[in-house]
Design a protein around this motif. Structure first.
Motif, PDB file in Angstrom:
ATOM      1  N   ASP B   5       0.839  -1.200   0.000  1.00  0.00           N
ATOM      2  CA  ASP B   5       0.000   0.000   0.000  1.00  0.00           C
ATOM      3  C   ASP B   5       0.867   1.241   0.000  1.00  0.00           C
ATOM      4  N   LYS B   6       1.935   1.199   0.806  1.00  0.00           N
ATOM      5  CA  LYS B   6       2.796   2.367   0.950  1.00  0.00           C
ATOM      6  C   LYS B   6       3.432   2.750  -0.379  1.00  0.00           C
ATOM      7  N   SER B   7       3.884   1.738  -1.137  1.00  0.00           N
ATOM      8  CA  SER B   7       4.546   2.083  -2.389  1.00  0.00           C
ATOM      9  C   SER B   7       3.533   2.392  -3.483  1.00  0.00           C
ATOM     10  N   LEU B   8       2.336   1.869  -3.358  1.00  0.00           N
ATOM     11  CA  LEU B   8       1.327   2.088  -4.393  1.00  0.00           C
ATOM     12  C   LEU B   8       0.638   3.448  -4.239  1.00  0.00           C
ATOM     13  N   TYR B   9       0.348   3.808  -3.009  1.00  0.00           N
ATOM     14  CA  TYR B   9      -0.440   5.024  -2.782  1.00  0.00           C
ATOM     15  C   TYR B   9       0.446   6.234  -2.509  1.00  0.00           C
ATOM     16  N   SER B  10       0.048   7.361  -3.043  1.00  0.00           N
ATOM     17  CA  SER B  10       0.764   8.611  -2.762  1.00  0.00           C
ATOM     18  C   SER B  10       0.616   8.913  -1.271  1.00  0.00           C
ATOM     19  N   PRO B  11       1.604   9.595  -0.696  1.00  0.00           N
ATOM     20  CA  PRO B  11       1.490   9.916   0.724  1.00  0.00           C
ATOM     21  C   PRO B  11       0.310  10.847   0.994  1.00  0.00           C
ATOM     22  N   SER B  12      -0.155  10.854   2.242  1.00  0.00           N
ATOM     23  CA  SER B  12      -1.268  11.738   2.614  1.00  0.00           C
ATOM     24  C   SER B  12      -0.914  13.177   2.248  1.00  0.00           C
ATOM     25  N   PHE B  13      -1.871  13.885   1.766  1.00  0.00           N
ATOM     26  CA  PHE B  13      -1.736  15.309   1.423  1.00  0.00           C
ATOM     27  C   PHE B  13      -0.654  15.569   0.373  1.00  0.00           C
ATOM     28  N   SER B  14      -0.516  14.611  -0.539  1.00  0.00           N
ATOM     29  CA  SER B  14       0.401  14.815  -1.667  1.00  0.00           C
ATOM     30  C   SER B  14      -0.136  15.928  -2.574  1.00  0.00           C
ATOM     31  N   HIS B  15      -1.445  16.178  -2.477  1.00  0.00           N
ATOM     32  CA  HIS B  15      -2.072  17.209  -3.299  1.00  0.00           C
ATOM     33  C   HIS B  15      -2.886  18.138  -2.390  1.00  0.00           C
ATOM     34  N   VAL B  16      -2.762  19.415  -2.637  1.00  0.00           N
ATOM     35  CA  VAL B  16      -3.571  20.378  -1.886  1.00  0.00           C
ATOM     36  C   VAL B  16      -4.413  21.157  -2.901  1.00  0.00           C
ATOM     37  N   TYR B  17      -5.726  21.050  -2.760  1.00  0.00           N
ATOM     38  CA  TYR B  17      -6.656  21.755  -3.643  1.00  0.00           C
ATOM     39  C   TYR B  17      -7.087  23.025  -2.925  1.00  0.00           C
ATOM     40  N   ILE B  18      -6.961  24.144  -3.611  1.00  0.00           N
ATOM     41  CA  ILE B  18      -7.238  25.421  -2.934  1.00  0.00           C
ATOM     42  C   ILE B  18      -8.246  26.235  -3.738  1.00  0.00           C
ATOM     43  N   GLU B  19      -9.294  26.666  -3.064  1.00  0.00           N
ATOM     44  CA  GLU B  19     -10.258  27.547  -3.737  1.00  0.00           C
ATOM     45  C   GLU B  19      -9.547  28.833  -4.136  1.00  0.00           C
ATOM     46  N   LEU B  59     -10.670   4.009  -0.486  1.00  0.00           N
ATOM     47  CA  LEU B  59      -9.353   4.142  -1.124  1.00  0.00           C
ATOM     48  C   LEU B  59      -8.776   5.536  -0.885  1.00  0.00           C
ATOM     49  N   GLN B  60      -9.645   6.529  -0.882  1.00  0.00           N
ATOM     50  CA  GLN B  60      -9.146   7.887  -0.618  1.00  0.00           C
ATOM     51  C   GLN B  60      -8.534   7.991   0.773  1.00  0.00           C
ATOM     52  N   LYS B  61      -9.025   7.173   1.712  1.00  0.00           N
ATOM     53  CA  LYS B  61      -8.448   7.177   3.065  1.00  0.00           C
ATOM     54  C   LYS B  61      -6.976   6.752   3.036  1.00  0.00           C
ATOM     55  N   LYS B  62      -6.601   5.986   2.015  1.00  0.00           N
ATOM     56  CA  LYS B  62      -5.207   5.544   1.915  1.00  0.00           C
ATOM     57  C   LYS B  62      -4.304   6.665   1.402  1.00  0.00           C
ATOM     58  N   SER B  63      -4.887   7.637   0.739  1.00  0.00           N
ATOM     59  CA  SER B  63      -4.093   8.756   0.235  1.00  0.00           C
ATOM     60  C   SER B  63      -4.959  10.023   0.245  1.00  0.00           C
ATOM     61  N   PRO B  64      -5.317  10.478   1.462  1.00  0.00           N
ATOM     62  CA  PRO B  64      -6.212  11.637   1.519  1.00  0.00           C
ATOM     63  C   PRO B  64      -5.526  12.909   1.043  1.00  0.00           C
ATOM     64  N   LYS B  65      -6.293  13.753   0.420  1.00  0.00           N
ATOM     65  CA  LYS B  65      -5.793  15.040  -0.055  1.00  0.00           C
ATOM     66  C   LYS B  65      -6.357  16.135   0.848  1.00  0.00           C
ATOM     67  N   LEU B  66      -5.758  17.295   0.738  1.00  0.00           N
ATOM     68  CA  LEU B  66      -6.196  18.409   1.565  1.00  0.00           C
ATOM     69  C   LEU B  66      -6.919  19.420   0.677  1.00  0.00           C
ATOM     70  N   ILE B  67      -8.026  19.933   1.169  1.00  0.00           N
ATOM     71  CA  ILE B  67      -8.773  20.944   0.416  1.00  0.00           C
ATOM     72  C   ILE B  67      -8.890  22.183   1.307  1.00  0.00           C
ATOM     73  N   LEU B  68      -8.471  23.312   0.799  1.00  0.00           N
ATOM     74  CA  LEU B  68      -8.559  24.553   1.575  1.00  0.00           C
ATOM     75  C   LEU B  68      -9.646  25.423   0.954  1.00  0.00           C
ATOM     76  N   ALA B  69     -10.575  25.852   1.785  1.00  0.00           N
ATOM     77  CA  ALA B  69     -11.742  26.541   1.241  1.00  0.00           C
ATOM     78  C   ALA B  69     -12.219  27.638   2.175  1.00  0.00           C
TER      79      ALA B  69
END
Ligand code: SF4
Lengths: 274, 336
Positions: B5-19, B59-69
């Motif tokens: 799982d570790k090698s397959l999934y991107s680390p948590s918050f690898s992406h930050v989506y910002i309004e 699945l998203q729990k394995k690589s959660p992203k951050l959203i700033l709004a």
């Protein structure tokens, strides 16, 4: 299954050649190429054609939780700092005409750079144009919208290889194939890794158990609410002991004459399952 | 499996989506300092990504992203029926964040949201403004960490600290900050407040290991609790949700004994006890997300839209845990 879609034959050619894909002549409206693990469709140029082809492809059979759809193609950019031939995985797709944005889930590690892509209905030749996306293509927004009717947002990927700086006049068909050729193997080996990571090990009742369950529902004259309750109880039991055959066997030969009689048996079965 | 799982999934918050509108907010900048390697993606509205229908929560729990709004409406809600209101007539809650960094198997958020990505509303000052408006009408009891775990994220955004500063200015406001974290150290320099309660969910280690993925062990939570008590904070312990698993008596009895061997029972502000309960509709979605969860496939009973263990089992669990707790803490302090 890995579903590949490209707009043009030249974009598909490196995959057809390297992975020995055979033309599936049962399809008349689109060119489809196949191996045991890959199905490739040539969509034609444009987001509408892209959407139609992908809908055609994915509604032709059942899709699974481990299936992937990858849109691969060349794209343009007005950023001349990006070397030609750079491969991007798109994390945002902007439909130029509607200004709607779509976001494929990037859950998996990957060897590509990331960028946004803006989908236009017509060819963009003006490199001074103000663009929302880092890259420019003609299919992604249509393909995203159609593919996510069938697949989840983490199962669809948009891989774009930069072929020009929006002067498209001097792009030959050969150079398109060439741009993609080097990327075909890395793209596919990464896709296989993702696909096998998603392979569904979900366990469920065996066919025999399902048949027995249906029979018991009939035998006990259960209402649909009771049937639902029974399924939930059996699942709970099955997750603990791995089988429900033995317990259902006891009710295979009982034929209730009335709902009241069925209810009595149902209650007894309920007690056994909790 | 975990390594794969570790090698397959991107680390948590690898992406930050910002309004777009949140891009220049000072809290956005503060948060981004912690994620310098993340891909930053500009979005129009957080719902464009958070509320999409074709997402896979598990699945998203394995690589959660951050959203700033920016939070624009529903800045503060009336408390839901399933929540213990501790006798307060003006019971509210507010979400400065949605979802959390932990991954509890029984978490109702997986039934409530379509996405496991974590949303942070950066305009906390507007939420403060809304609370102030309400405070002019009547006192408020406000839960600030219900649909998330604010203290677990304290090192990134420091909202616990901001709420504390706000509470200090408003004596007719009482705040409950609930957590499973072991992160008291992030706020230990703050003077304790009369009108703020730090509430810890306390669970037996076998339950933490099996069902409260990524959360700190009991020992570590208790170190935090002890730190808060020694500093003079009001601390609430939540033996909630009690789970009817094999040998639950043994596990909860041992947990209670161990808890009060580590923290001074007389210092505890109060204790709440409750069994697992969740709205019927959420449970349906939760079961879909976690088809193989024995815990969630339990044949719960549903009354008035709330699914839980049957009355007998509920009472049995509550009575036992109540009695064991009452050996250490006076009964007036125990809420069931
Ligand atoms: S700590 Fe609370 S909010 Fe976070 S996953 Fe667990 S139950 Fe859900």
């Amino acid at each position: 299954m890995i579903f590949l879609c490209t707009a043009m034959y030249n974009e598909a050619y490196p995959f057809i050649k390297q992975f020995n894909l055979r033309k599936d002549t049962s399809h008349q409206k689109f060119q489809v190429f196949k191996s045991e693990e890959i199905t490739l469709i040539i969509t034609g140029v444009g987001k509408l054609k892209g959407a139609i082809a992908v809908t055609y492809l994915l509604s032709n059979g059942t899709v699974n939780a481990s299936d992937l759809l990858i849109n691969i193609g060349v794209c343009g950019t007005n950023n001349t700092n990006i070397p030609l031939g750079t491969t991007f995985l798109c994390n945002k797709i902007i439909d130029h005409e509607t200004q709607r944005a779509f976001y494929p889930d990037i859950l998996f590690t990957h060897p590509f750079k990331e960028a946004s892509v803006e989908t236009f209905s017509t060819l963009v030749k003006d490199n001074n144009m103000d663009l929302e996306g880092d890259l420019v293509d003609m299919e992604a927004s249509g393909i995203y919208q159609s593919s996510t009717l069938f697949l989840k947002a983490h199962q669809v990927f948009f891989i774009k290889i930069v072929s020009d700086y929006l002067y498209t006049d001097n792009i030959s068909k050969d150079s398109i194939s060439k741009s993609i050729e080097d990327q075909a193997i890395p793209i596919l080996s990464w896709s296989h890794k993702v696909e096998s990571g998603l392979l569904n090990n979900k366990k469920e009742f065996t066919e025999k158990e399902k048949e027995m369950l249906n029979q018991v529902v009939k035998n006990l004259k259960l209402s649909s609410t009771m049937e639902h309750q029974l399924k939930q109880l059996l699942k709970f039991y099955w997750l603990q002991y791995g089988t429900v055959e033995e317990i259902l066997k006891q009710y295979m030969d009982i034929e209730c004459q009335s709902k009241k009689e069925g209810k009595k048996h149902f209650e007894e079965l309920r007690q056994k399952l909790i | 499996m975990k390594n794969l799982d570790k090698s397959l999934y991107s680390p948590s918050f690898s992406h930050v989506y910002i309004e777009k509108q949140a891009m220049n907010h000072p809290n956005t900048k503060k948060i981004l300092n912690h994620f310098s390697n993340a891909q930053i993606i500009e979005i129009n509205h957080y719902k464009d990504i958070f509320s999409r229908s074709h997402q896979h929560y598990g699945l998203q729990k394995k690589s959660p992203k951050l959203i700033l709004a920016l939070k624009k409406d529903h800045l503060i809600y009336k408390g839901a029926e399933v929540c213990e209101d501790f006798g307060h007539p003006y019971f509210y809650y507010t979400s400065t964040m949605m979802n959390c960094i932990y991954d509890c198997e029984y978490c109702y958020l997986q039934g409530m949201y379509t996405s496991a990505n974590v949303v942070v509303f950066v305009n906390i000052e507007e939420i403060f403004g809304e609370v102030e408006k309400l405070l002019k009408k009547h006192p408020i009891y406000l839960c600030i960490s219900y649909d998330t775990d604010i203290l677990a994220f304290e090192n990134v955004i420091g909202y616990g600290r901001e709420w504390m500063a706000f509470a200090q200015k408003h004596q007719n406001l009482t705040i409950e900050l609930r957590t499973k974290s072991a992160n008291f150290k992030a706020i230990q320099d703050i003077e304790p407040l009369e009108n703020m309660i730090l509430a810890w969910t306390v669970s037996p280690d076998p339950i933490i290991k099996k069902y409260e993925n990524k959360t700190p062990f009991l020992k570590d939570r208790l170190i935090s609790i002890k730190g808060a008590l020694d500093r003079g904070w009001k601390v609430r312990l939540c033996f909630d949700p009690l789970l009817s698993i094999e040998e639950w008596q043994k596990h909860y009895k041992e947990m209670i004994k161990y808890t009060f061997s580590q923290v001074a029972a007389e210092k505890i502000y109060d204790i709440s006890i409750g069994v697992f309960r969740v709205s019927k509709d959420y449970l349906k979605r939760m079961r879909k997300q976690r088809g193989e969860s024995l815990l969630l496939s339990y044949p719960f009973e549903t009354q008035n839209g709330i699914s839980s263990y049957d009355v007998q089992q509920t009472q049995k669990m509550i009575n036992h845990v109540y009695q064991w707790t009452a050996n250490y803490v006076s009964k007036e302090k125990i809420y069931i």
